[in-house]
Design an enzyme around this catalytic site. Structure first.
Site, PDB file in Angstrom:
ATOM      1  N   THR A  94     -27.391  -4.767  41.318  1.00  0.00           N
ATOM      2  CA  THR A  94     -28.736  -4.266  41.612  1.00  0.00           C
ATOM      3  C   THR A  94     -28.598  -2.775  41.908  1.00  0.00           C
ATOM      4  OG1 THR A  94     -29.249  -6.404  42.606  1.00  0.00           O
ATOM      5  CG2 THR A  94     -30.796  -4.607  43.015  1.00  0.00           C
ATOM      6  N   LYS A 170     -36.025  -6.311  38.851  1.00  0.00           N
ATOM      7  CA  LYS A 170     -35.164  -6.886  39.903  1.00  0.00           C
ATOM      8  C   LYS A 170     -35.531  -6.305  41.277  1.00  0.00           C
ATOM      9  CE  LYS A 170     -31.845  -8.512  42.407  1.00  0.00           C
ATOM     10  NZ  LYS A 170     -32.003  -9.821  43.020  1.00  0.00           N
ATOM     11  N   LYS A 239     -30.515  -1.155  50.909  1.00  0.00           N
ATOM     12  CA  LYS A 239     -30.296  -0.414  49.652  1.00  0.00           C
ATOM     13  C   LYS A 239     -31.397  -0.748  48.648  1.00  0.00           C
ATOM     14  CE  LYS A 239     -28.005  -2.654  46.803  1.00  0.00           C
ATOM     15  NZ  LYS A 239     -27.759  -3.413  45.605  1.00  0.00           N
TER      16      LYS A 239
END
Ligand code: NAP
Length: 300
Positions: A94, A170, A239
């Site tokens: 990711t 995502k 993140k």
């Protein structure tokens, strides 16, 4: 297929094992070598350096963040330098939309091919080959690596021929998961402070209007206060919220809820909770409300 696999953390270890199980020849590399050695009994060959995992038809990366991906892709002995022409880099981490674009350009310039294939599903799903893959890239390239995607997941979704769009999808999904964690935590603080049994409450929710896997999974983790060991560490969760905000910034899309979630994650990290599962964010509302007999994830 002859494959390389780089990044054998919580997710990557299971994914690489499933590629071996599916009959592929896999050379694995991990920064900390012990995790690579653990796959030898499954039939893996261990690479001493990144370049040695880049000799096949494709290399798959499953690394923590942008920094980790940059460090294995670029540079003298990185993936771009070592991968043969026409071979495919399948990037499952990711990462940011911006890095995905940069990877696509760098591989194209080197005569290589690139697919972004970020995944939904936690380490248990990775180990069971039950991930959901969101693939982005040219149709022919995705088809070329279809055996890889089928070995790691239960279904592949192709929403765009642009790799960075898959990364954006995502990130949008993780933003939604974090929203569910926070809203479940607030709802549980509300009824929990009144003394309602939280297991019975979750059973009611997930048997009625909220029967989706995300409510079942994260509701269970919050009710059971099962924050250790982490399946998905809060530091990685922060993140992803930061990356969603950065994508929103670039596209001029305000995401007020994501800003709030960023601060919730920061609160957890500020108190040393970065290695807890990110579902611990759902315990912050209970702490704020001083709900009796509930774990304070900030330890204060
Ligand atoms: P993890 O257990 O922390 O593993 C991270 C991997 O990245 C390890 O192999 C680590 O190597 C490597 N790494 C970190 N920094 C590096 C660097 N500077 N250079 C080289 N290698 C580096 O993380 P994970 O949970 O498997 O997650 C991996 C990716 O999948 C992340 O992008 C995450 O957001 C995403 N993801 C996770 C989940 C989940 O539920 N866990 C679900 C979907 C997607 P070492 O072993 O040497 O530390």
């Amino acid at each position: 297929m002859r494959l390389g696999f780089i990044g054998l953390g919580r997710m990557g270890a299971g994914m690489a094992a499933n590629l071996l199980k599916a009959g592929h020849q896999v050379t694995v590399y991990n920064r900390s070598p012990d995790k690579a050695a653990a796959l030898v009994e499954h039939g893996a060959t261990v690479a001493k350096q990144v370049a040695d995992a880049c000799r096949g038809e494709a290399v798959i990366t499953m690394l923590a963040d942008d920094h980790a991906v940059e460090s294995v892709v670029f540079g003298e002995h990185g993936i771009v330098a070592a991968l043969p022409a026409n071979a495919v880099h399948v990037s499952c981490s990711t990462i940011s939309v911006a890095l995905s674009r940069r990877l696509a350009q760098a591989h194209a310039a080197a005569g290589q091919r690139f697919v972004a294939a970020p995944v939904f599903g936690r380490p248990e799903a990775a180990a069971a080959a039950k991930l959901f893959v969101v693939a982005g890239g040219a149709f022919g390239v995705i088809e070329a690596v279809r055996p890889v995607l089928e070995a790691i997941g239960q279904r592949t979704f192709i929403l765009s021929d642009q790799p960075d769009a898959a990364n954006l999808v995502k990130l949008s999904g993780n933003f939604l998961i974090a929203s569910v964690i926070e809203s479940l935590g607030e709802a549980m603080a509300l009824v929990g402070k009144r003394g309602v049994d939280l297991h019975a409450y979750l059973e009611m929710l997930t048997s009625t209007l909220f029967s989706a896997p995300v409510y079942r999974l994260y509701g269970g983790l919050i009710v059971d206060e099962a924050f250790e060991p982490a399946g998905f560490a809060a530091a990685l969760g922060l993140k992803d919220i930061d990356l969603a905000l950065a994508a929103g910034h670039e596209l001029r899309v305000p995401l007020p809820l994501a800003s709030l979630l960023r601060d919730r994650c920061l609160t957890l990290l500020a108190h040393g909770g970065g290695t807890l599962d990110w579902s611990a964010v759902g315990a912050l509302a209970g702490r704020d409300a001083n709900v009796p007999d509930r774990v304070d994830p900030t330890g204060s």
